[in-house]
Design an enzyme around this catalytic site. Structure first.
Site, PDB file in Angstrom:
ATOM      1  N   GLU A   1       5.122  32.193  30.450  1.00 53.24           N
ATOM      2  CA  GLU A   1       6.244  31.772  29.593  1.00 53.24           C
ATOM      3  C   GLU A   1       5.660  31.318  28.248  1.00 53.24           C
ATOM      4  O   GLU A   1       4.730  30.530  28.197  1.00 53.24           O
ATOM      5  CB  GLU A   1       7.011  30.631  30.291  1.00 53.24           C
ATOM      6  CG  GLU A   1       7.947  29.824  29.412  1.00 53.24           C
ATOM      7  CD  GLU A   1       9.076  30.630  28.785  1.00 53.24           C
ATOM      8  OE1 GLU A   1       9.814  31.302  29.522  1.00 53.24           O
ATOM      9  OE2 GLU A   1       9.226  30.562  27.545  1.00 53.24           O
TER      10      GLU A   1
ATOM     11  N   GLY B   1       3.613  36.796  26.814  1.00 49.48           N
ATOM     12  CA  GLY B   1       3.568  37.765  27.909  1.00 49.48           C
ATOM     13  C   GLY B   1       3.074  39.133  27.455  1.00 49.48           C
ATOM     14  O   GLY B   1       2.466  39.876  28.232  1.00 49.48           O
TER      15      GLY B   1
ATOM     16  N   ASP C   1      11.864  38.563  32.674  1.00 48.31           N
ATOM     17  CA  ASP C   1      13.033  37.693  32.495  1.00 48.31           C
ATOM     18  C   ASP C   1      12.984  37.113  31.084  1.00 48.31           C
ATOM     19  O   ASP C   1      12.821  35.914  30.886  1.00 48.31           O
ATOM     20  CB  ASP C   1      12.991  36.580  33.565  1.00 48.31           C
ATOM     21  CG  ASP C   1      14.208  35.673  33.488  1.00 48.31           C
ATOM     22  OD1 ASP C   1      15.123  35.962  32.704  1.00 48.31           O
ATOM     23  OD2 ASP C   1      14.223  34.667  34.224  1.00 48.31           O
TER      24      ASP C   1
END
Ligand code: SPD
Length: 279
Positions: free
Chosen positions: A106, A138, A156
């Protein structure tokens, strides 16, 4: 005077919730971060004034980004989650005993810190020994990764603007494919086929250029623009609807949204989606 928080999308769509109160409002190095308590959707997180998740419908999103992949991949020992700072996605992954390690990458530590404090009802097992948190980009993580391949990669991310834009582009998918087992599965959130039709179609087609197949599937998420949302299941060899019955029924027993009928039905494409993808 009543207090409202609105997401305005592309200057044309607005979805607002009446607030009870604001719980947190701050700015990280990357974005504005808000947690509010709403009248109808419980507590909710917004980043850059765009709704990310709410107590009311988070299960739709988090169960459906995870379970189609985790019930169909041949192995689910090593799972990578890119983004997902509220923790809902790793919570669902950690429900499988077969999962031995989950790495969550994250970008924004503030999102995790704020969600731990203000969204305790999400019930994220942050202390699970199988979970490793990395606060970094990421895109760079996958570009530089040279370890053992992952069995499943879940993306996500937030919407494809700003720092998240590269999460929906070909170089990132090529890196992800290099880091994924040959028979691995990748699922990404892929926007709304109604409110963001051109982004949706572009992202699915970009995934199709990197993987043998990339099948979108659909989930109602009332918090997001238009309420109709998509994820895309990408793989070189795995059939997205062929779930392992034992894994799927075990998850179904305690899920709020996912069940085996939903899993099969979610991959049905409305005719307007077929037309978008045929262009
Ligand atoms: N427009 C909202 C896109 C949100 C994607 N990610 C949500 C994070 C939930 N874990």
């Amino acid at each position: 005077m009543a207090l409202w928080f609105d997401e305005t999308y592309a200057g044309k769509i607005r979805f607002g919730l009446k607030l009870k109160r604001s719980l947190f409002s701050g700015k990280s190095e990357f974005q504005s971060v808000d947690v509010v308590e709403t009248e109808e959707f419980g507590r909710a997180l917004a980043l850059e004034d765009a709704w990310m998740t709410s107590e009311r419908d988070e299960a739709h999103y988090h169960e459906m980004i995870v379970h189609p992949a985790l019930t169909t991949a041949p192995r689910i020992k090593r799972v990578l989650v890119i983004g997902g700072g509220d923790g809902g996605t790793v919570r669902e992954v950690l429900r499988y005993q077969e999962v031995e390690s989950v790495v969550m990458v994250e970008l924004d530590k503030m999102v995790v810190d704020v969600c731990k404090e203000h969204l305790p009802s999400f019930g994220v097992p942050w202390d699970d020994k199988r979970l490793s948190l990395k606060f970094e980009d990421g895109i760079a993580y996958l570009k530089n990764y040279s370890g053992e391949p992952y069995d499943v990669i879940l993306i996500d991310g937030s919407d494809p603007v700003g720092p998240a834009e590269g999460l929906y582009a070909s170089p990132f998918y090529e890196s992800a494919k290099r880091c994924l087992a040959k028979d691995g599965v990748l699922v990404s959130q892929t926007e709304s086929p109604i409110a963001m039709a051109s982004d949706f179609a572009r992202i699915v087609k970009t995934l199709r250029a990197s993987f043998v197949r990339a099948e979108p599937y659909f989930v109602p998420i009332p918090l997001y623009p238009s309420g109709m949302w998509s994820f895309t299941y990408a793989s070189d060899s795995i059939e997205p609807s062929a779930f392992d019955p034992a894994r799927a029924s075990k998850i179904e027993a305690s899920a709020r949204y996912y069940n085996r009928d939903i899993h099969r039905a979610a991959f049905a494409q409305p005719s307007f989606v077929r037309a978008l993808l045929a262009r």
